[in-house]
Design an enzyme around this catalytic site. Structure first.
Site, PDB file in Angstrom:
ATOM      1  N   CYS A  96       7.479 -10.078  -1.004  1.00  0.00           N
ATOM      2  CA  CYS A  96       8.775  -9.578  -1.478  1.00  0.00           C
ATOM      3  C   CYS A  96       9.881 -10.571  -1.181  1.00  0.00           C
ATOM      4  CB  CYS A  96       9.079  -8.226  -0.864  1.00  0.00           C
ATOM      5  SG  CYS A  96       8.669  -8.153   0.866  1.00  0.00           S
TER       6      CYS A  96
ATOM      7  N   LYS B 288      -0.104   6.493   2.167  1.00  0.00           N
ATOM      8  CA  LYS B 288      -0.862   6.293   0.922  1.00  0.00           C
ATOM      9  C   LYS B 288      -0.850   4.779   0.665  1.00  0.00           C
ATOM     10  CE  LYS B 288      -1.022   5.584  -3.033  1.00  0.00           C
ATOM     11  NZ  LYS B 288      -1.772   4.400  -3.588  1.00  0.00           N
TER      12      LYS B 288
ATOM     13  N   GLU C  83      11.945  -0.684  -0.178  1.00  0.00           N
ATOM     14  CA  GLU C  83      11.889  -2.142  -0.073  1.00  0.00           C
ATOM     15  C   GLU C  83      11.194  -2.626  -1.336  1.00  0.00           C
ATOM     16  OE1 GLU C  83      11.008  -5.463   0.046  1.00  0.00           O
ATOM     17  OE2 GLU C  83       9.565  -5.198   1.665  1.00  0.00           O
TER      18      GLU C  83
ATOM     19  N   GLU D  89      11.432 -10.866 -10.826  1.00  0.00           N
ATOM     20  CA  GLU D  89      10.433 -11.078  -9.780  1.00  0.00           C
ATOM     21  C   GLU D  89       9.066 -11.236 -10.441  1.00  0.00           C
ATOM     22  OE1 GLU D  89       9.256  -7.862  -7.008  1.00  0.00           O
ATOM     23  OE2 GLU D  89       9.537  -9.368  -5.447  1.00  0.00           O
TER      24      GLU D  89
HETATM   25  P1  NAD Z   1       3.751  -0.388  -7.391  1.00  0.00           P
HETATM   26  O1  NAD Z   1       5.161  -0.121  -7.065  1.00  0.00           O
HETATM   27  O2  NAD Z   1       3.176   0.231  -8.611  1.00  0.00           O
HETATM   28  O3  NAD Z   1       2.807   0.062  -6.159  1.00  0.00           O
HETATM   29  C1  NAD Z   1       3.212   0.132  -4.813  1.00  0.00           C
HETATM   30  C2  NAD Z   1       2.662   1.404  -4.162  1.00  0.00           C
HETATM   31  O4  NAD Z   1       3.210   2.541  -4.841  1.00  0.00           O
HETATM   32  C3  NAD Z   1       1.137   1.563  -4.269  1.00  0.00           C
HETATM   33  O5  NAD Z   1       0.641   2.222  -3.116  1.00  0.00           O
HETATM   34  C4  NAD Z   1       0.979   2.465  -5.469  1.00  0.00           C
HETATM   35  O6  NAD Z   1      -0.231   3.197  -5.447  1.00  0.00           O
HETATM   36  C5  NAD Z   1       2.163   3.389  -5.311  1.00  0.00           C
HETATM   37  N1  NAD Z   1       2.616   4.021  -6.556  1.00  0.00           N
HETATM   38  C6  NAD Z   1       2.486   3.572  -7.831  1.00  0.00           C
HETATM   39  N2  NAD Z   1       3.010   4.448  -8.700  1.00  0.00           N
HETATM   40  C7  NAD Z   1       3.488   5.477  -7.970  1.00  0.00           C
HETATM   41  C8  NAD Z   1       4.168   6.688  -8.303  1.00  0.00           C
HETATM   42  N3  NAD Z   1       4.452   7.017  -9.569  1.00  0.00           N
HETATM   43  N4  NAD Z   1       4.547   7.503  -7.288  1.00  0.00           N
HETATM   44  C9  NAD Z   1       4.291   7.177  -5.998  1.00  0.00           C
HETATM   45  N5  NAD Z   1       3.632   6.067  -5.634  1.00  0.00           N
HETATM   46  C10 NAD Z   1       3.241   5.213  -6.609  1.00  0.00           C
HETATM   47  O7  NAD Z   1       3.552  -1.947  -7.447  1.00  0.00           O
HETATM   48  P2  NAD Z   1       2.372  -2.723  -8.224  1.00  0.00           P
HETATM   49  O8  NAD Z   1       2.107  -2.134  -9.570  1.00  0.00           O
HETATM   50  O9  NAD Z   1       1.243  -2.798  -7.307  1.00  0.00           O
HETATM   51  O10 NAD Z   1       3.062  -4.129  -8.447  1.00  0.00           O
HETATM   52  C11 NAD Z   1       3.956  -4.309  -9.546  1.00  0.00           C
HETATM   53  C12 NAD Z   1       5.087  -5.224  -9.157  1.00  0.00           C
HETATM   54  O11 NAD Z   1       5.824  -4.650  -8.054  1.00  0.00           O
HETATM   55  C13 NAD Z   1       4.679  -6.580  -8.633  1.00  0.00           C
HETATM   56  O12 NAD Z   1       4.398  -7.473  -9.640  1.00  0.00           O
HETATM   57  C14 NAD Z   1       5.865  -6.954  -7.795  1.00  0.00           C
HETATM   58  O13 NAD Z   1       6.877  -7.501  -8.598  1.00  0.00           O
HETATM   59  C15 NAD Z   1       6.339  -5.654  -7.234  1.00  0.00           C
HETATM   60  N6  NAD Z   1       5.842  -5.452  -5.841  1.00  0.00           N
HETATM   61  C16 NAD Z   1       6.685  -5.648  -4.817  1.00  0.00           C
HETATM   62  C17 NAD Z   1       6.225  -5.490  -3.526  1.00  0.00           C
HETATM   63  C18 NAD Z   1       7.103  -5.700  -2.359  1.00  0.00           C
HETATM   64  O14 NAD Z   1       6.632  -6.021  -1.269  1.00  0.00           O
HETATM   65  N7  NAD Z   1       8.389  -5.500  -2.487  1.00  0.00           N
HETATM   66  C19 NAD Z   1       4.909  -5.154  -3.281  1.00  0.00           C
HETATM   67  C20 NAD Z   1       4.059  -4.942  -4.347  1.00  0.00           C
HETATM   68  C21 NAD Z   1       4.547  -5.097  -5.631  1.00  0.00           C
END
Ligand code: NAD
Length: 481
Positions: A288, A179, A254, A383
């Protein structure tokens, strides 16, 4: 800007076929370059996840499950070659979808191909063990796939994270359901198509797009999924871990970091300054393992901050071909980063700028260097996921270690010093998953085990470590007469 690929619009890849969401719903894709919609994806629901998990299960019982490890590896190597052959249009698509500068997209495609090459080459090389046991008994421990693995992927490095996670899972014989993030996922869909051309049996690689709280949640909670790999925010990571616990399945998380680079007075500053700048500006700081804190020993504070300031002032956020910094991923991310800048709570040392010809609707933010920053404030603790560097002064080695380890995260650390004893002492004292000495590798290192602790998550991806995560041991004892 048009990309030269013809994409199947708004289709998932399930069981080797393109399928619209069962509900027929779609989501628009907005390009960060100009803020304009340019494509659509399937807005999938639980029934689409059901279909993908069923297709993966069928693949395990069918052609995919019957392949030898060497045959799986060969398919992966073939896919690596196809990715290399199509790297340029794939990179153009990634830049349109994600906004990252074309040079970064090209680097991502090279890394993606390398992940499939690395894990394809490893597929038939991870041996089990023969264990000395009782006389008249052969005891062996062998590695088996988990079964169906779920991969929830963020938008910052879509294809690199797909490569490291799905690549390792396939090498060990799992069937996968991915996903990708709703903000950037078109390139992953195209890789799924290329996998079909490479000869992967239907159902080995399934890709279902949609919203996190709907499609992502359904995948993480699905009782037919045997393992979850998640990269993203700590908040969602916690929900994933709870969902995995409910189904009694393992997961790797991660979740990002607040990674420090510690610069001692004897460091080679000419070597350090460009690396420190790049480690936070690259990919707009949306990495990250971004080096978002620089800890500077007091005696070189003025000199190093002046060197970094020169570099920050020279950075222009722009959609131009050679730009180091492009737009951020979304209006939401831009607003979040601008809020941190407005509420920094520390002196601004230097700011880059947004190019005059950057489209007004794009999500551009000029990079910012703040300092001296109190290590306890949000700018030094949270972060941000933007091109913001917090410079923090220190006096002693012990103080530097305490500040470096003084956040809830623990992903990567950098140490800059010529003193070999200090290199070893500080590297051993770092509370994190990866340490670089006189170097820093934000986002890099296919061969290097990668992962964190506490709020940075747990489990390891990349390198051979991922092959252990994506498999489990079975011990077989055979008594003979
Ligand atoms: P997120 O955690 O919401 O999204 C990451 C993935 O998880 C996406 O595919 C999203 O569709 C999915 N997701 C979201 N809610 C979910 C749920 N309830 N159940 C299962 N899957 C779900 O991250 P974001 O909103 O895109 O970004 C927010 C913050 O997260 C950023 O500002 C950053 O600090 C952090 N982030 C970290 C990384 C990393 O590489 N570690 C990557 C993206 C974002």
């Amino acid at each position: 800007m048009q990309h030269p690929l013809t994409l199947p619009q708004a289709l998932n890849l399930v069981g080797g076929r393109g399928r619209a969401a069962a509900s027929g719903r779609e989501l628009p894709m907005i390009s960060p370059i100009d803020g304009q919609p340019f494509a659509a994806i399937a807005d999938s629901g639980p029934e689409d996840i059901d279909a993908a998990v069923a297709a993966a299960r069928a693949a395990l019982a069918g052609d995919w499950g019957r392949l030898t490890a060497a045959e799986r590896g060969r398919l992966m190597l073939r896919l690596a070659l196809l990715i290399e052959a199509e790297a340029e249009p794939l990179a153009a698509l990634e830049t349109r979808d994600n906004g990252k500068p074309i040079a970064q997209s090209r680097a991502d495609m090279a890394a993606l191909a390398r992940y499939f090459e690395y894990y394809g080459g490893a597929a038939d090389k991870l041996h089990g063990e023969v264990i000395p046991f009782l006389n008249g008994h052969d005891a062996t421990a062998r590695r088996e796939p988990h079964g169906v693995t779920g991969h929830i992927i963020p938008w910052n490095y879509p294809v690199q994270i797909f490569g490291r996670s799905v690549g390792a899972a396939l090498a060990m014989g799992n069937a996968t359901v991915t996903k990708p993030a709703e903000d950037a996922c078109l390139t992953i869909l195209r890789i799924g198509e290329l996998a079909g051309q490479a000869g992967f049996p239907p159902g080995a690689i399934n890709i279902v797009t949609g919203r996190g709280e709907v499609a992502g949640k359904a995948l993480s909670e699905h009782p037919g999924v045997d393992f979850i790999s998640f990269t993203g925010s700590p908040e969602v990571g916690q929900a994933i871990q709870i969902a995995a616990a409910r189904n009694h399945v393992p997961c790797t998380l991660e979740l990002g970091g607040k990674s420090p680079q510690i610069v001692f007075e004897d460091a080679d500053l000419e070597a350090a300054a460009p690396v420190i700048t790049n480690a936070i500006v690259q990919n707009g700081g949306q990495t990250c393992s971004a080096g978002s804190r620089v800890l500077i020993q007091r005696g070189i504070w003025d000199r190093l901050t002046a060197m970094l300031a020169d570099r920050f002032r020279a950075v222009e956020a722009s959609p131009a071909e050679g730009a180091l910094l492009g737009p951020l991923i979304s209006a939401r991310q831009k607003a979040r980063v601008e809020r941190y800048i407005a509420e920094a709570g520390a002196p601004l040392i230097a700011r880059g700028r947004v190019a005059a010809d950057a489209p007004a609707g794009g999500f551009y933010v000029a990079p910012a260097l703040f300092g001296p920053v109190d290590p306890r404030i949000p700018l030094a603790q949270e972060e941000i996921f933007g091109p913001i560097l917090a410079a923090i002064p220190f006096d002693s080695e012990a103080e530097a270690i305490a500040i470096a380890n003084g956040t809830e995260y623990g992903l990567v650390a950098g140490i800059w010093t010529r003193d070999g004893d200090r290199q070893a002492r500080v590297a051993n004292a770092m509370r994190c998953g990866q340490v670089f000495i006189n170097a820093y590798g934000a986002g890099g290192g296919i061969e290097l085990p990668f992962g964190g602790l506490r709020k940075s998550g747990h489990g390891r991806e990349k390198g051979f470590a991922a092959l252990y995560e994506f498999s489990r041991l079975k011990t077989i004892v055979h008594r003979y007469a």
